[in-house]
Design a protein around this motif. Structure first.
Motif, PDB file in Angstrom:
ATOM      1  N   TYR A 222      -8.390  24.539  -5.348  1.00 15.39           N
ATOM      2  CA  TYR A 222      -9.249  23.582  -6.041  1.00 15.39           C
ATOM      3  C   TYR A 222     -10.707  24.035  -5.944  1.00 15.39           C
ATOM      4  O   TYR A 222     -11.366  24.227  -6.952  1.00 15.39           O
TER       5      TYR A 222
ATOM      6  N   GLN B  14      -6.813   4.695  -5.931  1.00 15.36           N
ATOM      7  CA  GLN B  14      -5.534   4.832  -5.259  1.00 15.36           C
ATOM      8  C   GLN B  14      -5.709   5.080  -3.757  1.00 15.36           C
ATOM      9  O   GLN B  14      -4.988   4.517  -2.936  1.00 15.36           O
TER      10      GLN B  14
ATOM     11  N   LEU C 173       2.036   3.411  -1.992  1.00  9.07           N
ATOM     12  CA  LEU C 173       1.971   3.957  -3.337  1.00  9.07           C
ATOM     13  C   LEU C 173       2.386   5.419  -3.300  1.00  9.07           C
ATOM     14  O   LEU C 173       2.043   6.134  -2.371  1.00  9.07           O
ATOM     15  N   PRO C 174       3.058   5.862  -4.346  1.00  9.46           N
ATOM     16  CA  PRO C 174       3.229   7.306  -4.472  1.00  9.46           C
ATOM     17  C   PRO C 174       1.851   7.914  -4.699  1.00  9.46           C
ATOM     18  O   PRO C 174       0.983   7.273  -5.307  1.00  9.46           O
ATOM     19  N   VAL C 175       1.654   9.101  -4.216  1.00  6.83           N
ATOM     20  CA  VAL C 175       0.324   9.695  -4.301  1.00  6.83           C
ATOM     21  C   VAL C 175       0.051  10.217  -5.705  1.00  6.83           C
ATOM     22  O   VAL C 175       0.799  11.028  -6.224  1.00  6.83           O
ATOM     23  N   VAL C 176      -1.018   9.718  -6.312  1.00  6.81           N
ATOM     24  CA  VAL C 176      -1.409  10.133  -7.645  1.00  6.81           C
ATOM     25  C   VAL C 176      -2.848  10.620  -7.591  1.00  6.81           C
ATOM     26  O   VAL C 176      -3.779   9.871  -7.865  1.00  6.81           O
ATOM     27  N   ARG C 177      -3.000  11.844  -7.135  1.00  7.21           N
ATOM     28  CA  ARG C 177      -4.357  12.368  -7.114  1.00  7.21           C
ATOM     29  C   ARG C 177      -4.359  13.715  -7.803  1.00  7.21           C
ATOM     30  O   ARG C 177      -3.412  14.483  -7.669  1.00  7.21           O
ATOM     31  N   GLY C 178      -5.431  13.976  -8.500  1.00  8.60           N
ATOM     32  CA  GLY C 178      -5.460  15.166  -9.336  1.00  8.60           C
ATOM     33  C   GLY C 178      -5.818  16.435  -8.592  1.00  8.60           C
ATOM     34  O   GLY C 178      -5.824  17.507  -9.170  1.00  8.60           O
ATOM     35  N   ASP C 179      -6.162  16.318  -7.294  1.00  2.00           N
ATOM     36  CA  ASP C 179      -6.575  17.531  -6.613  1.00  2.00           C
ATOM     37  C   ASP C 179      -5.502  18.061  -5.679  1.00  2.00           C
ATOM     38  O   ASP C 179      -5.788  18.774  -4.731  1.00  2.00           O
ATOM     39  N   GLY C 180      -4.274  17.696  -5.975  1.00  2.00           N
ATOM     40  CA  GLY C 180      -3.172  18.419  -5.356  1.00  2.00           C
ATOM     41  C   GLY C 180      -2.801  17.988  -3.959  1.00  2.00           C
ATOM     42  O   GLY C 180      -2.186  18.745  -3.222  1.00  2.00           O
ATOM     43  N   THR C 181      -3.182  16.780  -3.566  1.00  2.00           N
ATOM     44  CA  THR C 181      -2.764  16.318  -2.251  1.00  2.00           C
ATOM     45  C   THR C 181      -1.270  16.041  -2.275  1.00  2.00           C
ATOM     46  O   THR C 181      -0.797  15.282  -3.122  1.00  2.00           O
ATOM     47  N   PRO C 182      -0.531  16.597  -1.385  1.00  2.00           N
ATOM     48  CA  PRO C 182       0.873  16.233  -1.295  1.00  2.00           C
ATOM     49  C   PRO C 182       1.009  14.864  -0.634  1.00  2.00           C
ATOM     50  O   PRO C 182       0.051  14.350  -0.061  1.00  2.00           O
TER      51      PRO C 182
ATOM     52  N   THR D 190       0.835  -1.194   0.000  1.00  2.00           N
ATOM     53  CA  THR D 190       0.000   0.000   0.000  1.00  2.00           C
ATOM     54  C   THR D 190       0.872   1.246   0.000  1.00  2.00           C
ATOM     55  O   THR D 190       0.362   2.351   0.136  1.00  2.00           O
TER      56      THR D 190
ATOM     57  N   ASP E 280      -7.586  15.383 -14.364  1.00  2.00           N
ATOM     58  CA  ASP E 280      -8.464  15.806 -13.267  1.00  2.00           C
ATOM     59  C   ASP E 280      -8.875  17.260 -13.448  1.00  2.00           C
ATOM     60  O   ASP E 280     -10.042  17.613 -13.258  1.00  2.00           O
TER      61      ASP E 280
ATOM     62  N   GLU F 215      -1.085  24.409  -9.255  1.00  2.00           N
ATOM     63  CA  GLU F 215      -0.173  23.301  -8.910  1.00  2.00           C
ATOM     64  C   GLU F 215       1.272  23.662  -9.243  1.00  2.00           C
ATOM     65  O   GLU F 215       2.189  23.411  -8.463  1.00  2.00           O
TER      66      GLU F 215
END
Lengths: 222, 222, 222
Positions: free
Chosen positions: B157, B27, A211-220, A209, B99, B197
């Motif tokens: 966002y 994810q 995983l590098p974070v891949v979310r489009g809403d800018g979560t670091p 689990t 996104d 971003e």
């Protein structure tokens, strides 16, 4: 809707399902250090949440509580948890069975309600599934947990609900969904659930689990 | 609704947005140790949640899934995360762009849907914003996180979504919202997101969070 | 709906209630390290969530924001928290009183709205209660907390809301619910809330929370 002794059997089974859902709500409330009002509230939400979600989605309004008796059963469930909490481990097995009964009935009947409201087969299958699992998801959201049915430690639950709802939608679409067939689908969902618990069936999960974070809403990264 | 090659471009862009939303859901599910059923479920909820919230609020019922193809795209997104999780860092940039595309389209089109349903401009702007951000908020609630878009670590966002929706509502109100103008607003929202971003734009936050508790419903200090 | 100086008093009291709800939302947002956009968003959700939940349940659509002015009041509440956070402890007492005023008004009026929509007395009482407490529950779900009103550390909140709503539904059913009677019920809810805070009234809770897990959806012990 259903008359005679068959109607009585149906009502009893639905009542047992509602009771099992309510007990699971009251029990989570107790675990989460809620007071008795919180226990009763969460019991009612768990017991009626799936049906209310169904009615919201199909646009059956006013939504609230055509089946007022369910509130009574739900509060009885909360009272059982409060009164019998020392012996509650003995309830685990009947609650499991009753919960499976509720799931089987609610996902078949929820699908039928959706089809009657004019929703297409795919949408109706989703509504049917949510009728069965929606109360438990609402319970876990209000209890500040990740929904049980989505966790990798859980056994199959969403899957039999979806299979039962999809099969119901398909057979109605094909015009072969007699009452006997629908009862058979509900029974298959119940059997599937109990076998999944008995033999600890699970679905796969990612082995990592991290995983590098891949979310489009800018979560670091956390 | 839109014909010819313009319609094809529109459908492709919407599909990419839906895919990005679904990937973010799958994810988070993997991060939260859900199984593959949980990943698919959260992918579908993230991808379709904004539109379902919009339909609930504007009273477009039955709500569920006029666009059944979105479920397929969402499940494909979950499959991508499952299959490619070792290489998922390489997806970060396209997911971010897709996104943003989804956000731009959904908030403009959600506002139009709300206005067509007879909602006033302020309400329609809010519905439009929620169409764009609602799926991600549902995703985070089910994943037991504070919604990403509300956190101080996040970049802009909610703000571009609200600006795009409000501008759409205003220009429709003034009668100057041609298709070209609406496309321009969507493009501006997308550009705004990507610039936010790229240059790490943020809005202010209180410098301290150690506030004495001031809530009217009797919460004691934590 | 209500004219003259009585209408002005009513609007003022509703506004104070909305302001108190919004302040509680903005303050939780600050505690949870959200930025100012998150504070404004959570303030609006807390202030308008109960009414939107009511409208969803009774099928009053389009749901969104007949009362647009509430959004303005809610954003003012967020601004107050942002600007005055160093002195916010001084606001605790007025916020408590305003919140109680809002609760009293919203649960009586929510019940009336539900009855006017054709919901039976039990359902209407539940809708009325949810109109009063729904905004705070949404606030806590979005803030990733167990809802305040369900926690054992909380004082009575759900109970006076439910009592007020149930009494309203009962007296409307009996045909004796004049405006004076309804104002009296609202005032009783407010008094009940303030006495519960003053004298630290609580409801019981289970003395132990170490229960064996009895849930029907296959959750293993934590």
């Amino acid at each position: 809707m259903i008359d005679g002794w068959l109607g009585a059997v149906h009502a009893t089974l639905v009542g047992l399902g509602v009771l099992a859902f309510a007990i699971s709500g009251a029990q989570l409330a107790a675990e989460k250090r809620m007071d008795v009002v919180g226990m009763a509230f969460l019991a009612v939400v768990t017991a009626t949440g799936g049906g209310m979600l169904r009615d919201l989605l199909v646009g059956r309004t006013p939504v609230v509580l055509v089946d007022v008796w369910m509130v009574g059963v739900a509060i009885a469930g909360a009272a059982i948890v409060f009164a019998l909490h020392r012996w509650i481990a003995h309830l685990a097995r009947p609650v499991l069975v009753f919960d499976a009964i509720g799931l089987g009935i609610f996902c078949v009947e929820g699908t039928i309600v959706a089809i009657d409201a004019g929703i297409g087969p795919v949408g109706a299958a989703i509504v049917g599934m949510l009728t069965g699992v929606g109360g438990g998801i609402l319970r876990d959201v209000l209890g500040n947990d990740i929904p049980t049915v989505m966790r990798r430690e859980s056994r199959l639950y969403l899957l039999p609900a979806l299979a039962g709802s999809a099969l119901t939608a398909l057979l109605v679409e094909l015009g072969v969904a007699s009452t006997g067939v629908l009862v058979g689908i509900g029974a298959a969902v119940i059997a599937f659930r109990l076998l999944a618990e008995r033999f600890r069936w699970r679905v796969p999960a990612l082995s990592t689990t991290v995983l590098p974070v891949v979310r489009g809403d800018g979560t670091p990264a956390p």
